[in-house]
Design an enzyme around this catalytic site. Structure first.
Site, PDB file in Angstrom:
ATOM      1  N   ARG A 107       7.332  12.597  75.263  1.00  0.00           N
ATOM      2  CA  ARG A 107       7.569  14.012  75.741  1.00  0.00           C
ATOM      3  C   ARG A 107       8.875  13.813  76.582  1.00  0.00           C
ATOM      4  NH1 ARG A 107       3.599  18.937  77.733  1.00  0.00           N
ATOM      5  NH2 ARG A 107       3.321  19.008  75.384  1.00  0.00           N
ATOM      6  N   HIS A 134       8.805  21.456  69.632  1.00  0.00           N
ATOM      7  CA  HIS A 134       7.604  21.069  69.743  1.00  0.00           C
ATOM      8  C   HIS A 134       6.951  20.774  68.350  1.00  0.00           C
ATOM      9  CE1 HIS A 134       4.084  19.674  71.764  1.00  0.00           C
ATOM     10  NE2 HIS A 134       3.719  20.987  72.329  1.00  0.00           N
ATOM     11  N   GLN A 137       3.005  20.597  67.865  1.00  0.00           N
ATOM     12  CA  GLN A 137       2.123  21.769  68.102  1.00  0.00           C
ATOM     13  C   GLN A 137       2.103  22.580  66.690  1.00  0.00           C
ATOM     14  OE1 GLN A 137       0.693  22.785  71.080  1.00  0.00           O
ATOM     15  NE2 GLN A 137      -0.186  24.423  69.474  1.00  0.00           N
ATOM     16  N   ASP A 225       4.493  32.544  73.563  1.00  0.00           N
ATOM     17  CA  ASP A 225       4.399  31.294  74.638  1.00  0.00           C
ATOM     18  C   ASP A 225       4.740  31.690  76.043  1.00  0.00           C
ATOM     19  OD1 ASP A 225       4.260  28.669  75.639  1.00  0.00           O
ATOM     20  OD2 ASP A 225       6.119  27.973  74.402  1.00  0.00           O
ATOM     21  N   CYS A 266       0.507  28.460  72.112  1.00  0.00           N
ATOM     22  CA  CYS A 266       0.239  26.791  71.979  1.00  0.00           C
ATOM     23  C   CYS A 266      -0.437  26.410  73.613  1.00  0.00           C
ATOM     24  CB  CYS A 266       1.657  26.206  72.184  1.00  0.00           C
ATOM     25  SG  CYS A 266       2.722  26.441  73.494  1.00  0.00           S
ATOM     26  N   ARG A 294      -4.606  20.207  67.498  1.00  0.00           N
ATOM     27  CA  ARG A 294      -3.781  18.931  68.182  1.00  0.00           C
ATOM     28  C   ARG A 294      -4.229  17.617  67.703  1.00  0.00           C
ATOM     29  NH1 ARG A 294       0.307  20.226  71.830  1.00  0.00           N
ATOM     30  NH2 ARG A 294       0.736  18.031  71.290  1.00  0.00           N
TER      31      ARG A 294
HETATM   32  N1   CP Z   1       0.586  22.723  73.846  1.00  0.00           N
HETATM   33  C1   CP Z   1       0.872  21.788  74.665  1.00  0.00           C
HETATM   34  O1   CP Z   1       1.692  20.986  74.153  1.00  0.00           O
HETATM   35  O2   CP Z   1       0.197  21.504  75.926  1.00  0.00           O
HETATM   36  P1   CP Z   1       0.211  20.459  76.934  1.00  0.00           P
HETATM   37  O3   CP Z   1       1.650  20.773  77.532  1.00  0.00           O
HETATM   38  O4   CP Z   1      -0.881  20.746  77.945  1.00  0.00           O
HETATM   39  O5   CP Z   1       0.336  19.262  76.120  1.00  0.00           O
HETATM   40  N1  NVA Z   2       7.432  26.293  75.902  1.00  0.00           N
HETATM   41  C1  NVA Z   2       6.684  25.402  76.781  1.00  0.00           C
HETATM   42  C2  NVA Z   2       5.349  24.853  75.908  1.00  0.00           C
HETATM   43  C3  NVA Z   2       4.655  23.961  76.627  1.00  0.00           C
HETATM   44  C4  NVA Z   2       3.542  23.328  75.661  1.00  0.00           C
HETATM   45  C5  NVA Z   2       7.491  24.343  77.626  1.00  0.00           C
HETATM   46  O1  NVA Z   2       8.309  23.805  76.949  1.00  0.00           O
HETATM   47  O2  NVA Z   2       7.033  24.385  78.808  1.00  0.00           O
END
Ligand code: CP
Ligand code: NVA
Length: 308
Positions: A107, A134, A137, A225, A266, A294
């Site tokens: 990530r 992502h 997700q 989101d 998400c 997930r």
């Molecule tokens: N939805 C998601 O990716 O959550 P986290 O940021 O908690 O991993």
């Molecule tokens: N759009 C959000 C998703 C988190 C899972 C971010 O990137 O922070």
């Protein structure tokens, strides 16, 4: 090397097989303690690195649990405590990690970091979120939709809010899984046009509709989101809130979608900002199923990555 970098970079048949495999993997665990091993152990004797340059609850825990259930071991690494990208090049980190581990999930902020990791690793790399996409997700979201409402092909998905990284993976999925997608949000926060053009080129309808009430008409699924993503400047918070307030998903907006339309987010959610408690906790909300899925979807993704 079978990396899972994005939904548009993965073959349609492979994506379909992953969703079906995720369902099989999930069903096989029915009633089993969470810490118990699966019958099938494709990660036995495998070591997996989980790298986080941003915070995470779901991605971190679901990957960690999934690897263990499939017989593997994990190490969770924070980007700031590694040499990644500051003490050495991402390429060098990729080459070194490949000598120790069998799979890397990362990530990160810039997509370029993910791509440099994948180009230089000699083990599969999985995208656990970048500023742009992502994919894990949305694989979980497809699994969730199909469990509750049948095949997603031909259905109408509406995104209300910021045209962000999660929307982008929905646009990739629209093209690959064959569903229609409508974006409703302020023009200033439109998604990159390229995501829309690419999905349209695959034959699905992708629309931009500024009026959220019109947008959700006929929707089988409404998604939103957070209004401020992890990579957005905190100073932009107030401006974004002002721009996005009219795109909140609330019961009034959901009443214009199909009666049985699902709601997804998400998570993490900012309750009563992008979506109200009534919708988040309402009968059509799938938010906690998405979170659970997930785990199952990523197990299928990891299994696919390690299949020769
Ligand atoms: N939805 C998601 O990716 O959550 P986290 O940021 O908690 O991993
Ligand atoms: N759009 C959000 C998703 C988190 C899972 C971010 O990137 O922070």
């Amino acid at each position: 090397m079978k990396h899972f970098l994005d939904i548009n970079k993965t073959a349609v048949d492979d994506l379909r097989n992953m969703i079906d495999s995720a369902k099989t993997i999930k069903d096989a665990r029915n009633g089993r303690p969470k810490g118990a091993l699966d019958d099938d152990l494709p990660l036995k004797d495998h070591m997996v690195a989980l790298i986080f340059e941003k915070p995470s609850t779901r991605t971190r825990v679901s990957f960690d649990v999934g690897v263990r259930q499939m017989g593997g071991q994990t190490m969770v690494l924070s980007g700031s405590e590694m040499q990644l990208g500051h003490g050495e090049t991402v390429a060098d980190t990729a080459k070194v990690l490949s000598r120790y581990v069998d799979l890397i999930m990362i990530r990160t902020f810039e997509e370029a970091t993910l791509l440099e990791m994948a180009e230089n690793a000699t083990v599969p790399v999985i995208n656990g979120l970048t500023n742009r996409t992502h994919p894990c997700q949305i694989m979980a979201d497809i699994l969730t939709f199909e469990e509750k409402a049948g095949p997603i092909a031909g259905k109408k998905v509406v995104w209300s809010g910021d045209g962000n990284n999660v929307f982008a993976s929905f646009a990739h999925a629209a093209g690959q899984f064959g569903f229609d997608l409508t974006f409703t949000g302020p023009q200033t926060l439109d998604p990159e046009q390229g995501f829309i053009d690419e999905a349209r080129a695959k034959g699905v309808k992708v629309e931009i509709e500024r009026d959220p009430v019109k947008a959700v008409q006929g929707a089988d699924l409404v998604v939103t989101d957070t209004w401020v993503s992890m990579h957005d400047a905190p100073s932009a918070r107030e401006r974004r809130h002002n721009q996005l307030r009219g795109f909140q998903v609330n019961e009034e907006l959901m009443s214009h979608a199909k009666e049985d339309a699902l709601f997804m987010h998400c998570l993490p959610a900012h309750r009563n900002e992008e979506a109200t408690n009534a919708v988040m906790d309402g009968p059509n909300s799938a938010v906690f199923d998405e979170a659970e899925n997930r785990l199952h979807a990523q197990k299928a993704i990891m299994k696919w990555c390690l299949q020769s």
